[in-house]
Scaffold this motif. Structure first.
Motif, PDB file in Angstrom:
ATOM      1  N   ALA A  27       0.816  -1.214   0.000  1.00 12.48           N
ATOM      2  CA  ALA A  27       0.000   0.000   0.000  1.00 12.48           C
ATOM      3  C   ALA A  27       0.846   1.259   0.000  1.00 12.48           C
ATOM      4  CB  ALA A  27      -0.950  -0.005   1.196  1.00 12.48           C
ATOM      5  N   SER A  28       1.925   1.280   0.802  1.00  7.67           N
ATOM      6  CA  SER A  28       2.746   2.483   0.884  1.00  7.67           C
ATOM      7  C   SER A  28       4.091   2.145   1.507  1.00  7.67           C
ATOM      8  CB  SER A  28       2.053   3.555   1.732  1.00  7.67           C
ATOM      9  OG  SER A  28       2.904   4.669   1.932  1.00  7.67           O
ATOM     10  N   ALA A  29       5.136   2.826   1.012  1.00  6.54           N
ATOM     11  CA  ALA A  29       6.471   2.698   1.608  1.00  6.54           C
ATOM     12  C   ALA A  29       6.913   4.021   2.218  1.00  6.54           C
ATOM     13  CB  ALA A  29       7.476   2.250   0.541  1.00  6.54           C
ATOM     14  N   SER A  30       5.963   4.929   2.414  1.00  7.92           N
ATOM     15  CA  SER A  30       6.326   6.276   2.856  1.00  7.92           C
ATOM     16  C   SER A  30       6.894   6.319   4.268  1.00  7.92           C
ATOM     17  CB  SER A  30       5.112   7.208   2.754  1.00  7.92           C
ATOM     18  OG  SER A  30       4.064   6.772   3.595  1.00  7.92           O
ATOM     19  N   ASP A  31       6.650   5.276   5.062  1.00  3.95           N
ATOM     20  CA  ASP A  31       7.198   5.274   6.421  1.00  3.95           C
ATOM     21  C   ASP A  31       8.430   4.369   6.528  1.00  3.95           C
ATOM     22  OD1 ASP A  31       5.971   2.862   6.101  1.00  3.95           O
ATOM     23  OD2 ASP A  31       4.874   2.897   8.004  1.00  3.95           O
ATOM     24  N   GLY A  32       9.024   4.053   5.393  1.00  2.00           N
ATOM     25  CA  GLY A  32      10.176   3.176   5.401  1.00  2.00           C
ATOM     26  C   GLY A  32      11.441   3.822   5.919  1.00  2.00           C
ATOM     27  N   PHE A  33      11.502   5.137   5.952  1.00  2.00           N
ATOM     28  CA  PHE A  33      12.670   5.855   6.459  1.00  2.00           C
ATOM     29  C   PHE A  33      12.672   5.780   7.976  1.00  2.00           C
ATOM     30  CE2 PHE A  33      14.767  10.013   7.548  1.00  2.00           C
ATOM     31  CZ  PHE A  33      16.012   9.692   7.027  1.00  2.00           C
ATOM     32  N   SER A  34      13.664   5.087   8.553  1.00  5.67           N
ATOM     33  CA  SER A  34      13.607   4.762   9.975  1.00  5.67           C
ATOM     34  C   SER A  34      14.239   5.811  10.876  1.00  5.67           C
ATOM     35  CB  SER A  34      14.312   3.422  10.211  1.00  5.67           C
ATOM     36  OG  SER A  34      15.677   3.501   9.813  1.00  5.67           O
ATOM     37  N   ILE A  35      14.887   6.834  10.312  1.00  8.49           N
ATOM     38  CA  ILE A  35      15.580   7.816  11.137  1.00  8.49           C
ATOM     39  C   ILE A  35      14.569   8.747  11.798  1.00  8.49           C
ATOM     40  CG2 ILE A  35      17.264   9.679  11.144  1.00  8.49           C
ATOM     41  CD1 ILE A  35      18.452   6.945  10.589  1.00  8.49           C
ATOM     42  N   ASP A  36      14.741   8.973  13.094  1.00 10.21           N
ATOM     43  CA  ASP A  36      13.850   9.838  13.862  1.00 10.21           C
ATOM     44  C   ASP A  36      14.530  11.192  14.090  1.00 10.21           C
ATOM     45  OD1 ASP A  36      11.959  10.961  15.476  1.00 10.21           O
ATOM     46  OD2 ASP A  36      12.436   9.759  17.239  1.00 10.21           O
ATOM     47  N   VAL A  37      13.939  12.265  13.562  1.00  8.92           N
ATOM     48  CA  VAL A  37      14.524  13.598  13.742  1.00  8.92           C
ATOM     49  C   VAL A  37      13.730  14.427  14.740  1.00  8.92           C
ATOM     50  CG1 VAL A  37      15.552  13.641  11.446  1.00  8.92           C
ATOM     51  CG2 VAL A  37      13.223  14.518  11.762  1.00  8.92           C
ATOM     52  N   HIS A  38      12.787  13.813  15.431  1.00  6.58           N
ATOM     53  CA  HIS A  38      11.984  14.537  16.402  1.00  6.58           C
ATOM     54  C   HIS A  38      12.732  14.691  17.724  1.00  6.58           C
ATOM     55  CE1 HIS A  38       8.895  12.932  13.604  1.00  6.58           C
ATOM     56  NE2 HIS A  38       8.362  14.119  13.798  1.00  6.58           N
ATOM     57  N   ASP A 185      23.332  16.105  12.769  1.00  4.82           N
ATOM     58  CA  ASP A 185      24.014  15.324  13.804  1.00  4.82           C
ATOM     59  C   ASP A 185      23.101  14.238  14.370  1.00  4.82           C
ATOM     60  OD1 ASP A 185      26.280  16.857  13.453  1.00  4.82           O
ATOM     61  OD2 ASP A 185      25.877  18.180  15.168  1.00  4.82           O
ATOM     62  N   ARG A 186      21.804  14.544  14.507  1.00  7.19           N
ATOM     63  CA  ARG A 186      20.849  13.542  15.009  1.00  7.19           C
ATOM     64  C   ARG A 186      20.739  12.385  14.028  1.00  7.19           C
ATOM     65  NH1 ARG A 186      17.455  14.290  19.115  1.00  7.19           N
ATOM     66  NH2 ARG A 186      15.960  12.859  18.163  1.00  7.19           N
ATOM     67  N   ILE A 187      20.781  12.682  12.735  1.00  2.00           N
ATOM     68  CA  ILE A 187      20.689  11.627  11.727  1.00  2.00           C
ATOM     69  C   ILE A 187      21.949  10.774  11.720  1.00  2.00           C
ATOM     70  CG2 ILE A 187      20.589  11.204   9.240  1.00  2.00           C
ATOM     71  CD1 ILE A 187      18.690  13.542   8.996  1.00  2.00           C
ATOM     72  N   VAL A 188      23.114  11.427  11.757  1.00  4.07           N
ATOM     73  CA  VAL A 188      24.384  10.701  11.745  1.00  4.07           C
ATOM     74  C   VAL A 188      24.475   9.752  12.933  1.00  4.07           C
ATOM     75  CG1 VAL A 188      26.887  10.941  11.979  1.00  4.07           C
ATOM     76  CG2 VAL A 188      25.622  12.458  10.432  1.00  4.07           C
ATOM     77  N   ALA A 189      23.991  10.185  14.089  1.00  4.61           N
ATOM     78  CA  ALA A 189      24.065   9.366  15.300  1.00  4.61           C
ATOM     79  C   ALA A 189      23.241   8.095  15.186  1.00  4.61           C
ATOM     80  CB  ALA A 189      23.595  10.183  16.494  1.00  4.61           C
ATOM     81  N   GLN A 190      22.283   8.050  14.259  1.00  6.54           N
ATOM     82  CA  GLN A 190      21.411   6.887  14.126  1.00  6.54           C
ATOM     83  C   GLN A 190      21.766   5.997  12.937  1.00  6.54           C
ATOM     84  OE1 GLN A 190      17.071   7.853  14.912  1.00  6.54           O
ATOM     85  NE2 GLN A 190      17.871   9.929  14.818  1.00  6.54           N
TER      86      GLN A 190
END
Length: 352
Positions: A27-38, A185-190
């Motif tokens: 149905a959708s792959a839009s949530d496939g990006f697992s990095i959390d930037v919140h 930096d938050r993305i790199v850490a994950q």
């Protein structure tokens, strides 16, 4: 509407298309990006309850309709949107935007139709002007955006706008850090946290993965399903034509329709035009109980009989009456996820 989506999602099962590479349905792959930037919610701070408003009913709240919202709206902030031409029940939305009891702010790149109703218009950056990081919308990578021109005037990004507003409301600036490097930096850490769940090519439905039912059989419907069965509704005799408003290559929603809009016309199948004694390039009136719009007619044999088409995203200036296809769309909620009913508009077309 929702019934159409459910019917399409079930086609692969009805046709027996499964068990080989490329079969089944995703149905959708839009949530496939697992990095959390919140940002993390602060420790020791209770979350206050938040009310939820369906965006298709914003016009009701702006107008002050009975039971639309527990309290009267006082402030309306629009960021990167143009509800004057993109919302359902356009007539009702325009009435709400014109409500002088509400203080309206628009943060946008151009003077949209919505911005013309605003008490304050704040300039927004384009992606040409800023450093940014973009998560996926169906892929699995983070993309870096670099500016190619200097900032124009006093424009701000969405994140900078939110940070500035938070500080003026008394929040700690550190909690709303919108600097691109901080987010990077938050993305790199994950980066080391990604997980490959299956080997490439080993996720074939009914071969490697199975329905969760005990017998591993698929079900088109079960009584406890959160979604209803697809339903067919008889056409409205008073308004027998279905008006759709799909996107064109000219616009993204309503973006770019101020500079390069699609042709302002209603398209109709030759059979429907002949039945109404209408000819190509003739001025016609599209109408239902909500609105009336005078517009050019284009006869197009690629359209199905019973269906007519006005392009999505036209601005108010495109028509003499200052209305577009959204004026005919009801603000009722569809039977799947309470979404909009843009393509459930019923109309009639007659000579002007």
């Amino acid at each position: 509407g929702g019934s159409s989506v459910l019917a399409v999602l079930g086609l692969w099962l009805v046709a027996g298309h499964f068990g080989t590479n490329g079969s089944g349905i995703l149905a959708s792959a839009s949530d496939g990006f697992s990095i959390d930037v919140h940002a993390q919610w602060p420790n020791g701070v209770a979350r206050l309850p938040r009310r939820t408003l369906n965006m298709n009913h914003v016009g009701r709240v702006l107008r002050g309709d009975v039971d639309a919202w527990p309290v009267a709206a006082k402030v309306f902030l629009v960021q990167g949107a143009n509800p004057a031409v993109t919302a359902v029940d356009q007539v009702g939305m325009l009435a709400g935007l014109a409500n002088e009891e509400i203080f309206s702010i628009v943060h946008d790149q151009v003077m949209t139709d919505t911005a013309k109703f605003a008490d304050v218009v704040l300039p927004a950056t384009t992606h040409f002007e800023v450093h940014d990081l973009v998560g996926s919308y169906g892929s699995y990578t983070a993309q870096v955006i670099a500016p190619v021109i200097e900032r124009v005037g006093q424009s701000r990004t969405n994140s900078e706008f939110a940070t500035g507003l938070a500080i003026r409301l008394g929040f700690d600036a550190a909690e709303f850090n919108s600097e691109p490097q901080f987010i990077a930096d938050r993305i790199v850490a994950q980066r080391g946290e990604s997980v490959q769940l299956r080997a490439i090519g080993s996720t074939v439905q009914f071969k490697d993965t199975w329905p969760t039912f005990a017998d591993k059989r698929a079900r088109l419907f079960v009584a406890e399903s959160e979604l209803p069965l697809p339903k067919f509704r008889e056409p409205d005799e008073k308004y027998p034509l279905t008006l759709i408003s799909p996107a064109t290559s000219h616009t993204i929603n309503s973006m770019f329709a101020d500079t390069d809009p699609p042709r302002v016309a209603v398209l109709m199948n030759p059979q429907d035009a002949e039945r109404r004694k209408l000819t190509d390039a003739q001025r016609v009136v599209v109408r239902n109980d909500k609105a009336s719009l005078e517009i050019d007619l284009v006869i197009d044999e690629t359209l199905r009989p019973g269906v007519c088409f006005i392009p999505k995203g036209l601005w108010l200036r495109a028509t003499k009456s200052g209305l577009t296809s959204n004026a005919f769309a009801p603000d009722e909620l569809n039977d799947l996820a309470s979404g909009a009913c843009f393509n459930d508009a019923r109309v009639e077309v007659t000579m002007a």
